[in-house]
Design an enzyme around this catalytic site. Structure first.
Site, PDB file in Angstrom:
ATOM      1  N   LYS A   1       0.798  -1.218   0.158  1.00 57.07           N
ATOM      2  CA  LYS A   1      -0.097   0.106   0.073  1.00 57.07           C
ATOM      3  C   LYS A   1       0.794   1.141   0.019  1.00 57.07           C
ATOM      4  O   LYS A   1       0.613   2.314  -0.814  1.00 57.07           O
ATOM      5  CB  LYS A   1      -1.070  -0.114   1.300  1.00 57.07           C
ATOM      6  CG  LYS A   1      -2.137   0.616   1.222  1.00 57.07           C
ATOM      7  CD  LYS A   1      -3.171  -0.505   0.422  1.00 57.07           C
ATOM      8  CE  LYS A   1      -2.937  -1.207  -0.675  1.00 57.07           C
ATOM      9  NZ  LYS A   1      -3.596  -2.171  -1.054  1.00 57.07           N
TER      10      LYS A   1
ATOM     11  N   GLU B   1       2.858   1.595  -3.420  1.00 57.99           N
ATOM     12  CA  GLU B   1       1.999   1.906  -4.581  1.00 57.99           C
ATOM     13  C   GLU B   1       1.401   3.360  -4.750  1.00 57.99           C
ATOM     14  O   GLU B   1       1.171   3.827  -6.029  1.00 57.99           O
ATOM     15  CB  GLU B   1       0.959   0.784  -4.981  1.00 57.99           C
ATOM     16  CG  GLU B   1      -0.261   0.875  -4.148  1.00 57.99           C
ATOM     17  CD  GLU B   1      -1.106  -0.137  -4.509  1.00 57.99           C
ATOM     18  OE1 GLU B   1      -1.999  -0.593  -3.772  1.00 57.99           O
ATOM     19  OE2 GLU B   1      -1.493  -0.361  -5.835  1.00 57.99           O
TER      20      GLU B   1
ATOM     21  N   LYS C   1      -6.606  -0.216 -12.107  1.00 59.25           N
ATOM     22  CA  LYS C   1      -7.280  -0.892 -11.180  1.00 59.25           C
ATOM     23  C   LYS C   1      -7.550  -2.393 -11.486  1.00 59.25           C
ATOM     24  O   LYS C   1      -7.347  -3.070 -10.577  1.00 59.25           O
ATOM     25  CB  LYS C   1      -8.669  -0.357 -10.835  1.00 59.25           C
ATOM     26  CG  LYS C   1      -9.700  -0.880  -9.899  1.00 59.25           C
ATOM     27  CD  LYS C   1      -9.050  -0.620  -8.404  1.00 59.25           C
ATOM     28  CE  LYS C   1      -9.969  -1.326  -7.455  1.00 59.25           C
ATOM     29  NZ  LYS C   1      -9.391  -1.384  -6.076  1.00 59.25           N
TER      30      LYS C   1
END
Ligand code: M6R
Length: 593
Positions: A474, A477, A588
């Site tokens: 997390k 990125e 995504k």
């Protein structure tokens, strides 16, 4: 990856196409374009490198368009330039195409059929549209030409195509990339994700792999690649346009982090009922001698925690694999394997490839996904849905906690302890709510300790190490800080060489059986100049710890440590001034291998 919208017959297509592209931008956002066609065959084409907001001023809102196609791109072949942005046109300008996916044999096709054609882009897509123009010259209909082309393509595609000599037809086709037809009041839409279509309809028709669709404003014809007509019923999605808005939040990521307590409650409502998980699925898992969990990214990370739960709670041996490796290098399987695919989107190409291999071998499988009717859901034997509403931010947050909760229900149903789990999950929900209420503290830590560092480490042991992997993903990125997760005891076997004065080391200590050992490892890095940030459970705290968590059951502590990691990452990226929802180079839903 990439997003497609298209329409025929509907009113105000410009507004549908632009809003649809904004909705799909999370799937790719390095260039965008729209082509509009009116009833006289006049074409307006606008495209640009950059975001959909850069495209918006280039669109002629007054143009009386009857057909439109649009695209937002995540570059695969050719850099993110205006020339490489979609739509692409054939040499004469007659055909216009938008395409998601990758055509593996595009160079070979260009070499065989298109010598002498001057290409305007470096994309694989342009080969498709040039081939359609070539074959249209010798075919009776455009459908015939398209069928010939589709039969030549290797790889993946979802595409929409217009022929300016037929201003009452829109074509679409799909192979391994998602694509839907939406049934609107005044015409039809096409979109690569229902999220783009719900502004006009909640009734959709699936297109399956190897199908070609011809749309007029009042008719749909679906055919297979041999040209045989296919009948297909429509289905309804229970999404509304309002649920897709950010509301008061600056970024979807924060909204989605804050939705986690309510998401956990919804999962409990659905899965605490006896019949929520079918007997067939439970039997299939019980009969298996080993569970193989296959996933990518955040879903892979949640798989680690559930592997541990499968073994400890349900006494079921489990192993976890990265989908892109598993598809090409399958391990030696047990006698009675059962496969679990975890995928928020249900469209990840690497996971899908692995599932196809499992299907070829004739084994049963379960997909755990957030998206009803997604490809992985349709192609697995069983599906369990996350029920947490769309996740739009590229950085996955609520999907991770939802995956853990749904897998927790599956595992506890097998173990006969659902009521206990529901009760424990309620404690987790309250503790997560308290963490979210405390988020200003995490914002301060992010500002003070993480903003200026080029690198950072997460360490922990056992479940704390498994969550560290997700927390490191997390942070890296969205903040672009190089962050690695290590089992705390492993650092001193080499990686400790990277610790310098001020390097942040974030230690998770929630597991009583290993917390003391992690603390010793933390001392080792502190002695070499590391800046320690500790996230500990109340029962394990000391006076110097940074973040103290509520004492929920030990095996459920990943729900809390992951939320802290999400908030630290969010505030670090926010204060670095980055677009938190759309980090560079990412998309995504990764629908190419
Ligand atoms: O839709 P999926 O769960 O299959 O997606 C898998 C990964 O691409 C995804 O989790 C990715 O790692 C996220 N960007 C992580 O935040």
């Amino acid at each position: 990856m990439c997003g497609i919208v298209g329409s025929i017959g509907i009113s105000a297509p410009q507004s549908y196409l632009l809003k649809g592209l904004h909705r799909l931008e999370y799937r790719g956002y390095d260039s965008a374009g729209i082509a509009l066609l009116n009833g006289n065959g006049e074409l307006k084409l606008a495209k640009t490198a950059g975001k959909v907001s850069d495209l918006e001023p280039l669109i002629d809102q007054e143009f009386d368009a009857s057909i439109g196609i649009g695209h937002t791109r995540w570059a695969t072949h050719g850099s993110a330039t205006t020339e490489n942005a979609h739509p692409h046109q054939s040499a004469s300008g007659r055909f216009v195409i938008v395409h998601n996916g990758v055509i593996d044999n595009y160079l070979e096709l260009a070499d065989t059929y298109l010598k002498g054609v001057t290409f305007r882009s470096a994309t694989d897509t342009e080969v498709i549209v040039q081939l359609v123009e070539l074959f249209a010259q010798t075919s009776d209909t455009v459908e015939d030409a398209l069928l010939k082309v589709l039969n030549l393509l290797d790889g993946s595609y979802a595409l929409a195509l217009i022929d300016i000599t037929e201003p009452d037809k829109l074509y679409a086709a799909k192979q391994k990339s998602p694509m839907l037809i939406g049934v609107a009041e005044d015409g039809f839409i096409v979109c690569s994700d229902a999220l783009a279509g719900v502004q006009r309809t909640n009734e959709f028709i699936e297109i399956h792999d190897g199908e070609l669709v011809a749309l007029t404003s009042n008719d749909v014809t679906i055919s297979d690649l041999e040209g045989n007509t296919v009948e297909r019923e429509s289905f309804k999605v229970d999404l509304t346009d309002d649920t897709l808005d950010k509301g008061i939040y600056p970024f979807y990521m924060l909204k989605e982090i804050e939705e986690q307590p309510i998401a956990l409650r919804r999962i409990s409502e659905v899965y605490s009922h006896e019949e929520a998980i079918s007997n067939e699925l439970l039997e299939a898992v019980k009969e298996a001698d080993r569970i193989y969990i296959v996933a990518c990214g955040t879903s892979y990370n949640s798989g680690f925690v559930s592997k541990s739960w499968f073994e400890r709670i349900a006494q079921k041996p489990a192993e976890i694999h990265i989908a892109s490796e598993f598809a090409y290098d399958m391990p030696l399987l047990s006698q009675k394997p059962f496969f679990i695919f975890i995928s928020q989107s249900g469209e990840t190409a690497d996971s899908r490839h692995a599932l196809l291999r499992v299907n070829q071998l004739g084994y049963q499988s379960l997909t755990i996904t957030n998206v009803k009717n997604s490809t992985l859901s349709r192609e697995a034997t069983f599906t369990l849905l996350l029920h947490v509403g769309p996740e739009v931010a590229v950085a996955s947050t609520k999907a991770y906690t939802a995956q853990l909760a749904v897998l927790g229900y599956l595992i506890h149903t097998l173990a006969g302890s659902v009521d206990t789990f529901s009760h424990e999950l309620r404690q987790v929900e309250v503790a997560v709510e308290r963490l979210i209420a405390q988020q200003e503290d995490f914002e301060t830590i992010a500002e003070d300790d993480l903003l200026d560092t080029p690198n950072a480490f997460y360490i922990g042991r056992g479940l704390d190490h498994l969550v560290s992997m997700e927390n490191a993903l997390k942070l890296k990125e969205i903040s672009y800080i190089q962050t690695e997760a290590f089992p705390a005891g492993e650092l001193k076997h080499g990686t400790i060489a990277l610790i310098e004065e001020g390097t942040p080391v974030i230690a998770l200590m929630t597991q009583p059986n290993v917390a003391a050992q992690t603390r010793s490892n933390l001392e080792e890095v502190k002695a070499r100049g590391a800046k320690a940030i500790t996230i500990v459970s109340g029962d394990l705290k000391t006076a110097s710890d940074t973040i103290i968590l509520d004492e929920v059951p030990v095996y459920l502590r990943p729900f809390l440590t992951v939320v802290v990691g999400q908030l630290l990452a969010y505030y670090t990226a926010l204060h670095k001034g980055y677009n938190v929802d759309q980090p560079r180079n990412l998309a995504k839903s990764v629908t190419v291998e």
